[in-house]
Design an enzyme around this catalytic site. Structure first.
Site, mmCIF file in Angstrom:
data_model
loop_
_atom_site.group_PDB
_atom_site.id
_atom_site.type_symbol
_atom_site.label_atom_id
_atom_site.label_comp_id
_atom_site.label_asym_id
_atom_site.label_seq_id
_atom_site.Cartn_x
_atom_site.Cartn_y
_atom_site.Cartn_z
ATOM 1 N N ARG A 73 0.838 -1.194 0.000
ATOM 2 C CA ARG A 73 0.000 0.000 0.000
ATOM 3 C C ARG A 73 0.876 1.248 0.000
ATOM 4 O O ARG A 73 1.922 1.280 0.631
ATOM 5 C CB ARG A 73 -0.904 0.029 1.242
ATOM 6 C CG ARG A 73 -2.088 -0.922 1.189
ATOM 7 C CD ARG A 73 -2.921 -0.832 2.445
ATOM 8 N NE ARG A 73 -2.188 -1.297 3.607
ATOM 9 C CZ ARG A 73 -1.599 -0.523 4.497
ATOM 10 N NH1 ARG A 73 -1.673 0.801 4.410
ATOM 11 N NH2 ARG A 73 -0.947 -1.039 5.516
ATOM 12 N N TYR A 201 -1.941 -3.801 -6.817
ATOM 13 C CA TYR A 201 -1.581 -4.612 -5.657
ATOM 14 C C TYR A 201 -2.444 -4.378 -4.419
ATOM 15 O O TYR A 201 -2.696 -3.240 -4.036
ATOM 16 C CB TYR A 201 -0.122 -4.355 -5.275
ATOM 17 C CG TYR A 201 0.365 -5.345 -4.252
ATOM 18 C CD1 TYR A 201 0.386 -6.707 -4.548
ATOM 19 C CD2 TYR A 201 0.759 -4.942 -2.989
ATOM 20 C CE1 TYR A 201 0.798 -7.638 -3.610
ATOM 21 C CE2 TYR A 201 1.187 -5.864 -2.047
ATOM 22 C CZ TYR A 201 1.197 -7.207 -2.364
ATOM 23 O OH TYR A 201 1.605 -8.125 -1.441
ATOM 24 N N LYS A 210 -9.396 -2.588 2.137
ATOM 25 C CA LYS A 210 -9.172 -1.430 3.000
ATOM 26 C C LYS A 210 -9.978 -0.211 2.556
ATOM 27 O O LYS A 210 -10.508 0.525 3.388
ATOM 28 C CB LYS A 210 -7.678 -1.094 3.062
ATOM 29 C CG LYS A 210 -6.809 -2.205 3.669
ATOM 30 C CD LYS A 210 -7.401 -2.694 4.921
ATOM 31 C CE LYS A 210 -6.625 -3.644 5.812
ATOM 32 N NZ LYS A 210 -5.492 -4.388 5.443
ATOM 33 N N HIS A 230 -9.974 -2.653 11.900
ATOM 34 C CA HIS A 230 -8.880 -3.484 11.380
ATOM 35 C C HIS A 230 -8.604 -4.592 12.400
ATOM 36 O O HIS A 230 -7.604 -4.552 13.120
ATOM 37 C CB HIS A 230 -7.652 -2.593 11.174
ATOM 38 C CG HIS A 230 -6.547 -3.220 10.393
ATOM 39 N ND1 HIS A 230 -5.246 -2.784 10.487
ATOM 40 C CD2 HIS A 230 -6.533 -4.229 9.490
ATOM 41 C CE1 HIS A 230 -4.482 -3.502 9.671
ATOM 42 N NE2 HIS A 230 -5.235 -4.381 9.060
ATOM 43 N N SER A 252 -0.799 -3.588 10.443
ATOM 44 C CA SER A 252 -0.450 -4.451 9.330
ATOM 45 C C SER A 252 0.840 -5.216 9.625
ATOM 46 O O SER A 252 1.804 -4.641 10.145
ATOM 47 C CB SER A 252 -0.263 -3.609 8.066
ATOM 48 O OG SER A 252 -1.458 -2.916 7.793
ATOM 49 N N CYS A 254 1.496 -7.396 11.875
ATOM 50 C CA CYS A 254 1.818 -7.522 13.306
ATOM 51 C C CYS A 254 1.120 -8.710 13.959
ATOM 52 O O CYS A 254 1.055 -8.793 15.179
ATOM 53 C CB CYS A 254 1.483 -6.238 14.044
ATOM 54 S SG CYS A 254 2.581 -4.884 13.605
ATOM 55 N N ASP A 277 -8.694 -9.942 9.352
ATOM 56 C CA ASP A 277 -8.240 -8.584 9.013
ATOM 57 C C ASP A 277 -9.269 -7.490 9.303
ATOM 58 O O ASP A 277 -8.893 -6.400 9.691
ATOM 59 C CB ASP A 277 -7.848 -8.536 7.528
ATOM 60 C CG ASP A 277 -6.932 -7.371 7.184
ATOM 61 O OD1 ASP A 277 -5.947 -7.159 7.925
ATOM 62 O OD2 ASP A 277 -7.206 -6.662 6.203
ATOM 63 N N ARG A 374 2.448 -12.125 -0.541
ATOM 64 C CA ARG A 374 1.214 -12.607 0.101
ATOM 65 C C ARG A 374 0.575 -13.748 -0.669
ATOM 66 O O ARG A 374 0.853 -13.957 -1.843
ATOM 67 C CB ARG A 374 0.214 -11.454 0.211
ATOM 68 C CG ARG A 374 0.724 -10.369 1.176
ATOM 69 C CD ARG A 374 -0.325 -9.373 1.546
ATOM 70 N NE ARG A 374 0.219 -8.402 2.493
ATOM 71 C CZ ARG A 374 -0.255 -8.177 3.726
ATOM 72 N NH1 ARG A 374 -1.302 -8.832 4.163
ATOM 73 N NH2 ARG A 374 0.299 -7.279 4.511
HETATM 74 P P1 GTP Z 1 -1.857 -7.711 7.619
HETATM 75 O O1 GTP Z 1 -2.360 -8.777 6.701
HETATM 76 O O2 GTP Z 1 -0.813 -6.843 6.987
HETATM 77 O O3 GTP Z 1 -2.947 -6.882 8.229
HETATM 78 O O4 GTP Z 1 -0.988 -8.452 8.766
HETATM 79 P P2 GTP Z 1 -1.349 -9.348 10.039
HETATM 80 O O5 GTP Z 1 -1.612 -8.464 11.226
HETATM 81 O O6 GTP Z 1 -2.388 -10.348 9.697
HETATM 82 O O7 GTP Z 1 0.043 -10.067 10.350
HETATM 83 P P3 GTP Z 1 0.496 -11.605 10.232
HETATM 84 O O8 GTP Z 1 -0.280 -12.513 11.135
HETATM 85 O O9 GTP Z 1 0.526 -11.956 8.800
HETATM 86 O O10 GTP Z 1 1.980 -11.551 10.807
HETATM 87 C C1 GTP Z 1 2.988 -10.778 10.229
HETATM 88 C C2 GTP Z 1 4.349 -11.147 10.768
HETATM 89 O O11 GTP Z 1 4.359 -11.163 12.199
HETATM 90 C C3 GTP Z 1 4.816 -12.524 10.312
HETATM 91 O O12 GTP Z 1 6.146 -12.419 9.868
HETATM 92 C C4 GTP Z 1 4.717 -13.365 11.548
HETATM 93 O O13 GTP Z 1 5.670 -14.388 11.543
HETATM 94 C C5 GTP Z 1 4.930 -12.364 12.692
HETATM 95 N N1 GTP Z 1 4.209 -12.791 13.918
HETATM 96 C C6 GTP Z 1 2.888 -13.099 13.998
HETATM 97 N N2 GTP Z 1 2.554 -13.482 15.256
HETATM 98 C C7 GTP Z 1 3.683 -13.407 15.985
HETATM 99 C C8 GTP Z 1 3.986 -13.676 17.375
HETATM 100 O O14 GTP Z 1 3.136 -14.060 18.189
HETATM 101 N N3 GTP Z 1 5.283 -13.462 17.763
HETATM 102 C C9 GTP Z 1 6.241 -13.031 16.896
HETATM 103 N N4 GTP Z 1 7.462 -12.841 17.371
HETATM 104 N N5 GTP Z 1 5.994 -12.782 15.592
HETATM 105 C C10 GTP Z 1 4.739 -12.967 15.144
HETATM 106 C C1 SPV Z 2 -2.587 -4.567 5.420
HETATM 107 O O1 SPV Z 2 -1.651 -3.902 4.938
HETATM 108 O O2 SPV Z 2 -3.066 -4.321 6.558
HETATM 109 C C2 SPV Z 2 -3.136 -5.711 4.662
HETATM 110 C C3 SPV Z 2 -2.715 -5.884 3.274
HETATM 111 O O3 SPV Z 2 -3.959 -6.447 5.184
HETATM 112 S S1 SPV Z 2 -3.509 -4.804 2.175
HETATM 113 O O4 SPV Z 2 -4.610 -5.533 1.533
HETATM 114 O O5 SPV Z 2 -2.520 -4.410 1.159
HETATM 115 O O6 SPV Z 2 -4.045 -3.657 2.875
HETATM 116 MN MN MN Z 3 -4.492 -5.701 7.319
#
Ligand code: GTP
Ligand code: SPV
Ligand code: MN
Length: 590
Positions: A73, A201, A210, A230, A252, A254, A277, A374
């Site tokens: 984004r 993308y 979003k 979110h 995002s 996290c 999400d 992704r």
């Molecule tokens: P968006 O799709 O961007 O909104 O992201 P999201 O919040 O769904 O994040 P996602 O679960 O995909 O995690 C992103 C990164 O954080 C990955 O590289 C994971 O490995 C890392 N991660 C997730 N949970 C944990 C955790 O409990 N501990 C640690 N250390 N890393 C984590």
């Molecule tokens: C985020 O960035 O929080 C996502 C991916 O979940 S996107 O669809 O690009 O916003």
């Molecule tokens: Mn997201």
């Protein structure tokens, strides 16, 4: 009779001049056709839009590589175009709608020449849900059309809902010339319109995500009395059989997807996924907060996803119920013709193509998969999909979690004193920036409720709306702050995270049930270590103390930063927020 929708499509086609207009019905046959078109006809940077991957281990898997400038984004190119600048607030880029329209019209004239315009009717939410919305997106990308099919309930059901009405939400999308100089993602809340050009993308292009379900919907929710957030939504079934539903906001990249699908490290606890999400939260007739996931798929971060960290996601990716699954900007294992990314199980294959299509050389120290690469997968492939996912009413929420990526300061878990204090915990959230958006990584920025890039209006008014919603809840959820990312002196994560996060959630469930106590600190309530279930975990008492430590001395700087952030919203900031702020400021002696 020509419907409002048909008329709008005709007007947009006059401007953008596609060779063909194709109305999507959302069927399986159509999805197969779109993939074929992506393999044989449409190209991006001279390459086919889709590459078929090895079907034996990765069924129905297709690969897509975006333009190298178009991998996340772009928040600086994202605008809220309300006629009053104040409505957009200091948290958004703003442009007057007239000026924005003039720019977009110029960029869009003839932009679909030689291409097909796909008309995508789609529902956000189950068609029978009173909370669902029917929308239409136009796009000139088969990749976007296929992703919209996975991520939303696309097709004739939405078309029926729209019927002859003129009040549906509109999205106009074109990849344009993919030049960042000609890229704009613009929202017109007064017209229910999102107009995006120049990117193919993620959140820039899949307008149901979003742009609509957060930015437009948050504004809509403010008028109608609900919240678009979110947040992931999950159910936790305890050993005695009852299920508690929680929603969690993390910025995002996290950890939402990982948390939503966690495989419990505690025996007897079972997770049911509802969303990873986005959550739409409504006040129910019973005075509780009810949540639906408006989406129908996962657009998840690939790197770090493995059988060890997220086995349920691997099972989802290997699931075959719903066609297809898409991999974007990962690496490719050339010997096996399979997707690959850093953190996937097993050894790194010898023969990789990186995310830019170049032969990967590990000696360069770069990553083979883009950090924001992704997968797009249907939620119906998820082996732990909640039986309540398709319930039009949604699920009642017992706890809201606000989290961030904070190496220091913020304890592993903390409970708010009440709803208003919980809103403050959400509002003061900070997090280190990630690869999900372009720009510097690892810099702490305030990201209230993980909504900084997604709140479609003035965040001061948004906070006011949160306080208002709370006042309508006779049985509000408890609110917690979490931080899985606190590090030790060697910059190592102190908390194991992932499946062990259930231990933190169990403490919350026990708090909700009134089974455990808590230690009061000026910033909130933290667990007594002996009341957390830590058996089977190799973590010593002193590490736990560090994870839960609240040092008021360290909070001094934080308090100043919070004040500076909140100050920007001037008279839009509700007094209730300053009351909460003052309690914290008093505690640190400021
Ligand atoms: P968006 O799709 O961007 O909104 O992201 P999201 O919040 O769904 O994040 P996602 O679960 O995909 O995690 C992103 C990164 O954080 C990955 O590289 C994971 O490995 C890392 N991660 C997730 N949970 C944990 C955790 O409990 N501990 C640690 N250390 N890393 C984590
Ligand atoms: C985020 O960035 O929080 C996502 C991916 O979940 S996107 O669809 O690009 O916003
Ligand atoms: Mn997201």
């Amino acid at each position: 009779m020509v419907t409002a929708l048909e008329e709008w499509v005709t007007q947009q086609a006059e401007l953008t001049q596609p060779d063909k207009i194709y109305w999507c019905d959302g069927s399986d046959e159509e999805a197969k056709r779109l993939i074929e078109i992506g393999i044989k006809e449409e190209t991006i940077n001279g390459e086919p839009v889709f590459r078929k991957l090895n079907d034996t281990r990765w069924p129905n898997a297709f690969y897509h590589r975006t333009d190298p400038t178009d991998v996340a984004r772009t928040e600086h190119l994202t605008f809220i175009c309300h006629s009053k600048k104040e409505v957009a607030g200091p948290n958004n880029n703003w442009m007057h709608p007239d000026e924005a329209k003039a720019k977009l019209t110029e960029l869009s004239r003839g932009c679909m020449k030689g291409r097909t315009m796909y008309v995508i009717p789609y529902m956000m939410g189950h068609p029978d849900s009173p909370y669902a919305k029917a929308n239409v997106q136009l796009t000139d990308s088969a990749y976007v059309a296929i992703n919209m099919r996975i991520m939303t309930r696309m097709g004739t059901e939405a078309l029926k809902r729209i019927g002859t009405s003129s009040t549906f939400f509109r999205g106009l999308h074109s990849i344009g010339d993919l030049s960042p100089d000609h890229r704009l993602i613009m929202h017109f809340p007064e017209e229910g319109l999102v107009w995006s050009i120049g990117s193919g993308y993620g959140g820039n292009a899949l307008l149901g995500k979003k742009c609509f379900s957060l930015r437009m919907a948050s504004w809509e929710g403010k008028q109608e009395g609900w919240l678009a957030e979110h947040m992931l939504i999950m159910g936790i079934q305890s050993p005695t059989g009852e299920t508690t539903y929680i929603a969690a906001a993390l910025p995002s990249a996290c950890g939402k997807t990982n948390l939503a699908m966690l495989e419990s490290a505690l025996p007897g606890y079972k997770i049911w996924t509802i969303g990873d999400d986005i959550a739409w939260l409504n006040v129910g007739p019973d005075g509780r907060l009810w949540a639906i996931n408006p989406e129908a798929g996962f657009f998840g971060v690939a790197p770090g996803t493995s059988l060890k960290t997220n086995p349920n996601m691997l099972k989802t990716l290997h699931g075959t119920k719903f066609f297809p699954t898409i991999y974007t900007n990962t690496a490719i294992d050339l010997d096996k013709n399979e997707p690959w990314w850093e953190g996937l199980d097993g050894e790194r294959p010898d023969n990789l193509l990186d995310w830019q299509g170049k032969v990967f050389d590990p000696a360069t120290g770069t990553k083979a998969a883009h950090p924001n690469s992704r997968f797009t997968a249907s939620i119906y492939n998820c082996p732990i999909l909640s039986h309540e996912y398709d319930n039009p009413k949604g699920v009642p929420i017992s706890a809201i979690l606000f989290g961030g990526r904070r190496a220091k300061l913020v304890p592993l878990v903390m409970e708010s004193f009440d709803w208003n204090h919980g809103v403050f915990l959400g509002a003061r959230m900070g997090s280190e920036t990630t690869a999900a958006a372009t720009g510097a990584q690892g810099v702490i920025r305030r990201d209230p409720m993980a909504m900084l890039p997604f709140c479609g209006y003035n965040m001061g008014d948004y906070f006011g709306h949160w306080f208002d919603v709370g006042s309508k809840l006779t049985n509000p959820p408890k609110v917690f702050s979490v931080n899985w990312f606190r590090v030790d002196e060697n910059a190592k994560f102190m908390w194991p995270g992932f499946g062990d996060n259930i231990r933190v959630i169990k403490w919350m469930i026990d708090r909700i049930a009134g089974k455990v106590g808590a230690k009061e600190t000026p910033t909130g309530l933290v667990p007594n270590i002996n009341e957390m279930h830590l058996e089977g975990l190799n973590i010593d008492h002193s590490t736990m103390e560090k994870l839960l430590d609240v040092s008021m001395h360290e909070w001094e700087g934080e308090v100043a930063d919070i004040k500076a952030y909140l100050d920007q919203f001037g008279e839009h900031m509700p007094q209730a927020m300053w009351d909460e702020y003052q309690k914290l400021a008093d505690a640190v002696g400021k």
